[in-house]
Design a protein around this motif. Structure first.
Motif, short mmCIF file in Angstrom:
data_model
loop_
_atom_site.label_atom_id
_atom_site.label_comp_id
_atom_site.label_asym_id
_atom_site.label_seq_id
_atom_site.Cartn_x
_atom_site.Cartn_y
_atom_site.Cartn_z
N ALA A 1 -51.97 46.18 -21.05
CA ALA A 1 -52.56 44.89 -21.40
C ALA A 1 -53.33 44.95 -22.71
CB ALA A 1 -53.50 44.42 -20.29
N PRO B 1 -57.22 41.83 -17.15
CA PRO B 1 -55.80 42.09 -17.43
C PRO B 1 -55.40 43.51 -17.02
CG PRO B 1 -56.81 40.96 -19.28
CD PRO B 1 -57.93 41.35 -18.36
N SER C 1 -52.74 40.55 -13.92
CA SER C 1 -54.19 40.72 -14.02
C SER C 1 -54.80 40.76 -12.63
CB SER C 1 -54.80 39.58 -14.85
OG SER C 1 -54.39 38.31 -14.38
N SER D 1 -52.33 38.50 -22.70
CA SER D 1 -53.19 38.99 -21.62
C SER D 1 -54.49 38.18 -21.56
CB SER D 1 -53.52 40.47 -21.84
OG SER D 1 -52.36 41.26 -21.72
#
Length: 444
Positions: free
Chosen positions: A366, A151, A326, A137
């Motif tokens: 994430a 993220p 993201s 991430s």
């Protein structure tokens, strides 16, 4: 959660403007009213159509109304096919208008660092509160100096396979082929029974690269050296991987995969025409959601005959590539403050929780805190996804997941290298072609 008095907040913000230094989303929740600057504004959030439809419903029917109550922001969620997001992003940047926040896949954010706001304050706050981000991430949303996106999640990729069909050829669960050679032999037997494997080898954002890259790495192939500059794709290891892939395809795979997108293998598996495919958990989740619709050839619910396993091992080891997402806050937005507070709010644990629950394990989150969630106690079939993101590598290896890596990925060079060989190009020529393409990207 940080505590802040109403008087102090108003003094600092001139009527409710919440800055990161006053506690971010914690300050909003403590005040129990929306920040004044956001009243009457709209956040346009562009994202993909989820492979778990229930999650889109949670966003539309639960989170969007709550956003207006919490932030005074009307949330306009636009959902499109994931393969169309890059084109929409490019168009928005060129025109200087479009969605305020764009949820991108893979490391696409690395393609647009000059066109997005620095969201380091938001990302650092979320990471600190949630036991840190997965490395995958971090590398896709941070350019090494700042966070260029916040993220959102990581979608675990595992092989979904028919338990009973593999048992027929000697693999009683939890036994499963451990190496590519074993997996190929299993595929030969299953294809002879008209139960081939299925795999997209095409220009689609999810399944093709999440298979092609780990497969390459497992043979010892890589795009570049650790310096991120020296292109070394044309190697014995890469040629060996392509040689094996060509025979493997003929022996074990459904030939239609060269034209599949990310939904094709889902449909094929649910229809009972393939026995194994690399995918997120969406096949299993959909089969479980409609047990009366998706049945085995004996009439029993299909979901009870599905298990998950990681990709097999190669000479260089066993690898995975799990698809990260993201959120970028676009620089053409006049005032970034509402967008930042939206990202703080929607990624905060209390707000994210119902969306995470609706994913049923399809997304691992994430941040690492979600590994501890009670959701994972509900269904043992989903457990292979729980920590999948910890084992992930990302395109660009052994170099960084930077703009060059993002461009190579977006052009599907690694995927096309194998596809060309499957379609008849000599294996060494396919590798030389890919080497030249990757070198051109790095030379630009």
């Amino acid at each position: 959660m940080a505590r802040i008095t109403r008087r102090k907040l108003l003094a600092l913000s001139g009527g409710g403007v919440v800055a990161a230094r006053t506690g971010g989303i914690a300050a909003i929740l403590a005040l129990r009213q929306a920040p004044a600057y956001a009243q009457g504004t709209t956040i346009h959030w562009l994202r993909w159509n989820d492979f778990v439809p229930a999650s889109d419903e949670v966003l539309r029917k639960q989170i969007a109304p709550e956003c207006e109550k919490a932030l005074g922001v009307k949330l306009n969620i636009e959902m499109i096919n994931g393969n169309d997001i890059q084109a929409r992003t490019t168009s928005a940047i060129q025109s200087g208008t479009g969605p305020d926040v764009i949820c991108v896949l893979n490391n696409w954010a690395q393609l647009y660092p000059e066109s997005v706001f620095d969201v380091s304050d938001v990302a650092e706050e979320i990471g600190k509160a949630q036991d840190g981000f997965y490395e995958e991430s971090r590398v896709v949303a941070n350019d090494g100096k700042k966070w260029i996106a916040v993220p959102w999640c990581v979608l675990g990729a595992q092989l979904a396979y028919r338990k009973s069909w593999f048992a027929e050829i000697g693999y009683d669960a939890p036994k499963f082929p451990q190496t590519w050679e074993e997996y190929r032999e299993a595929g030969k037997k299953l294809k002879a029974k008209e139960r081939p494997f299925g795999q997209a080898v095409s220009h689609s954002f999810g399944d093709p690269p999440t298979y092609a890259y780990p497969y390459l790495w497992s043979w010892g192939g890589k795009e570049v050296e650790a310096d991120g500059k020296t292109v070394v794709l044309n190697s014995k290891e890469t040629v060996d991987s392509v040689n094996f892939a060509v025979g493997f395809w003929k022996d074990a795979y459904d030939d239609g995969g060269l034209a599949w997108d990310d939904s094709s293998n889902n449909r094929a598996f649910l229809a009972g025409t393939i026995s194994s495919t690399l995918n997120g958990a969406s096949i299993y989740i959909e089969a479980k959601r409609k047990p009366e619709v998706y049945l085995t050839e004996t009439g029993t619910p299909l979901f009870k005959d599905i298990l998950h396993a990681p990709l097999p091992k190669g000479a260089a080891g066993q690898f995975g590539y799990h698809l990260p997402m993201s959120n970028m806050l676009m620089k053409y937005v006049k005032d970034p403050k509402p967008g930042k507070e939206f990202l703080r709010w929607i990624t905060s644990k209390p707000v994210y929780q119902p969306w995470f629950d609706s994913q049923q394990g399809y997304s691992v989150g994430a941040t690492t805190i979600w590994e501890k969630d009670k959701l994972w106690d509900k269904d043992p079939v989903m457990l292979p996804f729980r920590t999948a993101a910890r084992a992930g590598r990302f395109p660009g290896y052994a170099g960084p997941a930077d703009r060059h890596a993002a461009e190579v990925l977006s052009k599907y060079i690694i995927v096309d290298m194998t596809a060309k060989a499957i379609q008849g190009m000599p294996e060494q020529d396919a590798v030389k072609w890919a080497q030249g393409e990757v070198a051109s990207v790095h030379a630009a």
